[in-house]
Scaffold this active site. Sequence first.
Site, PDB file in Angstrom:
ATOM      1  N   SER A  72      34.413  33.152  56.674  1.00 35.11           N
ATOM      2  CA  SER A  72      33.518  32.199  57.327  1.00 35.11           C
ATOM      3  C   SER A  72      33.788  31.969  58.808  1.00 35.11           C
ATOM      4  O   SER A  72      32.963  31.348  59.490  1.00 35.11           O
ATOM      5  CB  SER A  72      33.554  30.862  56.593  1.00 35.11           C
ATOM      6  OG  SER A  72      32.864  30.967  55.357  1.00 35.11           O
ATOM      7  N   ASP A 300      37.944  27.789  59.623  1.00 39.68           N
ATOM      8  CA  ASP A 300      38.746  28.487  58.619  1.00 39.68           C
ATOM      9  C   ASP A 300      37.858  29.493  57.902  1.00 39.68           C
ATOM     10  O   ASP A 300      36.644  29.292  57.785  1.00 39.68           O
ATOM     11  CB  ASP A 300      39.303  27.501  57.590  1.00 39.68           C
ATOM     12  CG  ASP A 300      40.267  26.495  58.193  1.00 39.68           C
ATOM     13  OD1 ASP A 300      40.942  26.844  59.182  1.00 39.68           O
ATOM     14  OD2 ASP A 300      40.335  25.360  57.683  1.00 39.68           O
ATOM     15  N   GLY A 301      38.478  30.564  57.403  1.00 37.39           N
ATOM     16  CA  GLY A 301      37.701  31.563  56.680  1.00 37.39           C
ATOM     17  C   GLY A 301      38.526  32.246  55.610  1.00 37.39           C
ATOM     18  O   GLY A 301      39.707  32.553  55.822  1.00 37.39           O
ATOM     19  N   GLY A 305      40.843  37.780  49.223  1.00 34.60           N
ATOM     20  CA  GLY A 305      42.249  38.066  49.488  1.00 34.60           C
ATOM     21  C   GLY A 305      42.652  38.003  50.948  1.00 34.60           C
ATOM     22  O   GLY A 305      43.641  38.629  51.336  1.00 34.60           O
TER      23      GLY A 305
END
Length: 448
Positions: A72, A300-301, A305
């Site tokens: 994101s 934040d993204g 994984g």
Amino acid sequence: MPYPTTAQVAPQRSPLHRTLQDRLDTLARTHRVPGAQLAVDTGTEFVSVHTGTADAVRGTAFIADTAVPLGSVTKTYTAATVMLLIDDEDLDLDESVADVLPEFQDLPKVTVRHLLSHTAGLPTGLDSDTAAGLTASRYLSTVCTAEDALFAPGTDFSYSNAGYVAAGRLIEVVTGMTWHEAVRVLVLEPLGITPSFLGETAPGRPIASGHALNTATGAVRPARQSLAPVEAPAGALLASAPDLLALGRTLIGRSAVVPSATAALMRRPEEGTDAAPLADAWGLGAALYQQDDRWWCGHDGNAQGTSCHLRAEPRSGVVVAFTGNAGGATALWRDLADELTRLTGLRVPTTPARPDRGGPIAFPQCAGTYRNGTSEYRISLGADGLPALSIDGDLSLPLVCYPDLSCDLVDPATGLREPGGRFHRDPVDGSVDRVQISGRTARRVGSA
């Protein structure tokens, strides 16, 4: 030819560099993260460190230029592209999206501002399997309906990939380019970033795989990325921590790529953006965190994984960027932020501020069925009268509610509480009509 390991690269000589390299190496082992990068600009010094492997199976070294699926954080690059079009007067921040995109004909009050700040009232979006074969037009026609609207535009916050599919579609209609071309030409290349996208990575640029950890065996295996092509503007970029640092600099006016006045607009809190537990507020494509008397911006993204994070503070000029190629890298990032706080004296925020909310309360009125697009949130009361949340039939998680209508989610295995979200009351009759969980709002559609 294999890339050099950290030990083979001539180290920078500053004490900060040596300390951060040591802490990154140690914490990556502690959190079982195959590889990670950290880039820090203190305003007077630039430090970039990296550790481990980009792919646990191949053993490829993680280097400074390794590109990681950002998830994101891509949205901030997309928002910067839209803001440049607004700066050139190709778009207006407060014009109706329906004036440009016919898919919004049922939602004429949604503006460009609402899309970028997640205040449009759009549902989260379609799952990747459903979206895989859709065009942007078909995708938006499916989710941008009056029936699925969560609230009146501009009155509340709900994190939405669909809003950024629409933002990407706006870019394409206005520029005549694909989203990939426009973000590359307008933002990435001017920032000195070698463009890299899921499914069409840059030739010759090293790429990191995301990884999943088997907690029973300790084995780490690469994870397959599953983002649908139509959702590229919401999550398809790959970049390194130094690449993220370049974005952070322009967000706080330290780069001419985005004009300083436009950057200031991006990091101004928008009305209705109570975004906890994701952030303290939201700007135009930027998450905002209040720490002491300072507002930090960033995003934040998480892809499959991977865990990537950006923070920038305009008064000090500090920018911090992190990428890691495992889910456990989020905990690694938080530990590194604590180290940076100790070393630099600036408290780098990783989560929103948490004011004293008082003690837990009984809140039976929250029980009911809520909906966000095709996702169903069911809150039921146990025999003890305490609420529990299940999303789409998954395992129920106990909820702890507070007087300000915020709530925590409880891990059944450990009993630990994590910030969950908040409830809303209807301003007319006082009934609970919405719940926001992890930044996504669901509208009440049925009683308990």
